[in-house]
Each structure stands twice: as C-alpha cells, then as structure tokens.
Enzyme design. Structure first.
Site, mmCIF file in Angstrom:
data_model
loop_
_atom_site.group_PDB
_atom_site.id
_atom_site.type_symbol
_atom_site.label_atom_id
_atom_site.label_comp_id
_atom_site.label_asym_id
_atom_site.label_seq_id
_atom_site.Cartn_x
_atom_site.Cartn_y
_atom_site.Cartn_z
ATOM 1 N N CYS A 67 -30.556 -69.378 -14.974
ATOM 2 C CA CYS A 67 -31.911 -69.224 -15.497
ATOM 3 C C CYS A 67 -32.395 -70.645 -15.762
ATOM 4 O O CYS A 67 -31.753 -71.606 -15.296
ATOM 5 C CB CYS A 67 -31.942 -68.329 -16.743
ATOM 6 S SG CYS A 67 -31.131 -68.976 -18.221
ATOM 7 N N THR A 69 -32.474 -72.662 -18.446
ATOM 8 C CA THR A 69 -31.547 -73.510 -19.206
ATOM 9 C C THR A 69 -30.085 -73.118 -19.025
ATOM 10 O O THR A 69 -29.190 -73.868 -19.427
ATOM 11 C CB THR A 69 -31.834 -73.368 -20.709
ATOM 12 O OG1 THR A 69 -31.678 -71.982 -21.048
ATOM 13 C CG2 THR A 69 -33.236 -73.849 -21.058
ATOM 14 N N ASN A 101 -10.531 -73.222 -19.150
ATOM 15 C CA ASN A 101 -11.068 -71.951 -19.667
ATOM 16 C C ASN A 101 -10.930 -70.805 -18.679
ATOM 17 O O ASN A 101 -11.244 -69.668 -19.025
ATOM 18 C CB ASN A 101 -12.543 -72.108 -20.051
ATOM 19 C CG ASN A 101 -12.814 -73.354 -20.870
ATOM 20 O OD1 ASN A 101 -13.469 -74.286 -20.414
ATOM 21 N ND2 ASN A 101 -12.287 -73.402 -22.082
ATOM 22 N N HIS A 135 -3.537 -73.320 -22.354
ATOM 23 C CA HIS A 135 -4.893 -72.798 -22.110
ATOM 24 C C HIS A 135 -4.871 -71.283 -21.932
ATOM 25 O O HIS A 135 -5.806 -70.589 -22.307
ATOM 26 C CB HIS A 135 -5.519 -73.489 -20.897
ATOM 27 C CG HIS A 135 -5.630 -74.973 -21.085
ATOM 28 N ND1 HIS A 135 -6.425 -75.528 -22.057
ATOM 29 C CD2 HIS A 135 -5.014 -76.002 -20.450
ATOM 30 C CE1 HIS A 135 -6.310 -76.840 -22.006
ATOM 31 N NE2 HIS A 135 -5.456 -77.156 -21.052
HETATM 32 C C1 RB5 Z 1 -37.727 -68.539 -18.682
HETATM 33 O O1 RB5 Z 1 -38.928 -69.182 -18.950
HETATM 34 C C2 RB5 Z 1 -36.595 -69.130 -19.506
HETATM 35 O O2 RB5 Z 1 -36.790 -68.862 -20.862
HETATM 36 C C3 RB5 Z 1 -35.267 -68.602 -19.039
HETATM 37 O O3 RB5 Z 1 -35.104 -68.888 -17.693
HETATM 38 C C4 RB5 Z 1 -34.043 -69.175 -19.731
HETATM 39 O O4 RB5 Z 1 -34.061 -70.563 -19.746
HETATM 40 C C5 RB5 Z 1 -33.676 -68.560 -21.005
HETATM 41 O O5 RB5 Z 1 -32.656 -68.867 -21.619
#
Ligand code: RB5
Length: 145
Positions: A67, A69, A101, A135
């Site tokens: 996503c 981030t 991990n 680990h």
């Molecule tokens: C989308 O705008 C963004 O919030 C999503 O991709 C992500 O980064 C959420 O954690």
C-alpha cells in the site's frame, strides 16, 4: 504447499503490483493476483485479509503485499497467528526479515520505494535463508497463546 506467490495491494500499490507481477512472471514465478485491479480508491483490508488468511492456513509459502506506506497492509496481515509480515523498505531489512524472522509476507511501501528498488527488495528476501536456532525459538514466541 503451493509454489505460487500471492500478491495484493490497495490503489496506492496498484502500479507497483502490476510492475512486480509482470517482472516476476517473466522470470518464471507463478503469481496469484488477489487485487486490487485498478487505481480506483479501495480499502486495503478487503484485499489483504484473503491473502493473509491463505498464508495463515498454509495455502502458500509466502506473499507480497503493498500500500502507500505498507503500514496498513502490515497491520491487517499481522492479525493472523501464523503470519509474520515484515515491512521491507530496503534490501538489508528484507534479507534480515527472512534470516531472523522467517517472514512469510513482505509488505512494500509503494509511495516510498521505486519499482526497481522493490524488485531488489524482493530478491534480497527471496534469496536469503532463515537462520533458525535462536531465531526459531523467538518466532515460536510470537503467536498470542
Ligand atoms: C492510501 O491513501 C493509504 O492510506 C494506504 O495506501 C496506506 O498507506 C495505509 O496504510
């Protein structure tokens, strides 16, 4: 266990998913695309729950999610007891995510890594080996009893 690699994302990760899917397919990997299928705004849990569930129940060895981030998708994936999802933003982190991990999902921050960096991150994870030993003991302590 299926050798196919499941991959899923939200709208922020859509372009990166398409890029990774194409490159890994060209390299001979089998990819299961679990969405999203366009850049239209969606809610990341809708795509990530099915992928994480499939890792949790042993259907696939490991998966790739993304996503903007990588935070949201990681949070969803790590709700599953047998999922160890690692947020990987560079090659060293990705390598250690496997070595220490034994991560079974890597989460890529699509707005913070270039497509080429993302491929290198994947390779660093894929080519590394879990070291086991201390680990192994530590990852066995991760699930909530
Ligand atoms: C989308 O705008 C963004 O919030 C999503 O991709 C992500 O980064 C959420 O954690």
């Amino acid at each position: 266990m299926c050798k196919t690699i499941p991959i899923a994302c939200d709208h922020a990760g859509f372009e990166l998913k398409e890029f990774i899917k194409q490159h890994l397919t060209e390299r001979g990997f089998e990819i299961k695309d679990m969405g999203t299928y366009s850049a239209e705004s969606v809610d990341y849990p809708d795509m990530i729950h099915p992928l994480a569930k499939a890792i949790d129940n042993g259907e696939f060895a490991f998966g790739i999610i993304m996503c903007g981030t990588a935070n949201g998708v990681s949070m969803v994936a790590n709700k599953y007891q047998r999922v160890r999802c690692a947020l990987c933003w560079n090659e060293d982190i990705a390598k250690l995510a496997k070595q220490h991990n034994n991560a079974n999902i890597i989460a890529l921050p699509a707005r913070f890594v270039s497509p080429q960096e993302a491929l290198k991150i994947f390779d660093a994870y894929y080519n590394a080996e879990f070291e086991g030993g201390r680990h192994q003991r530590r990852i066995e302590k991760i699930p909530v009893k």
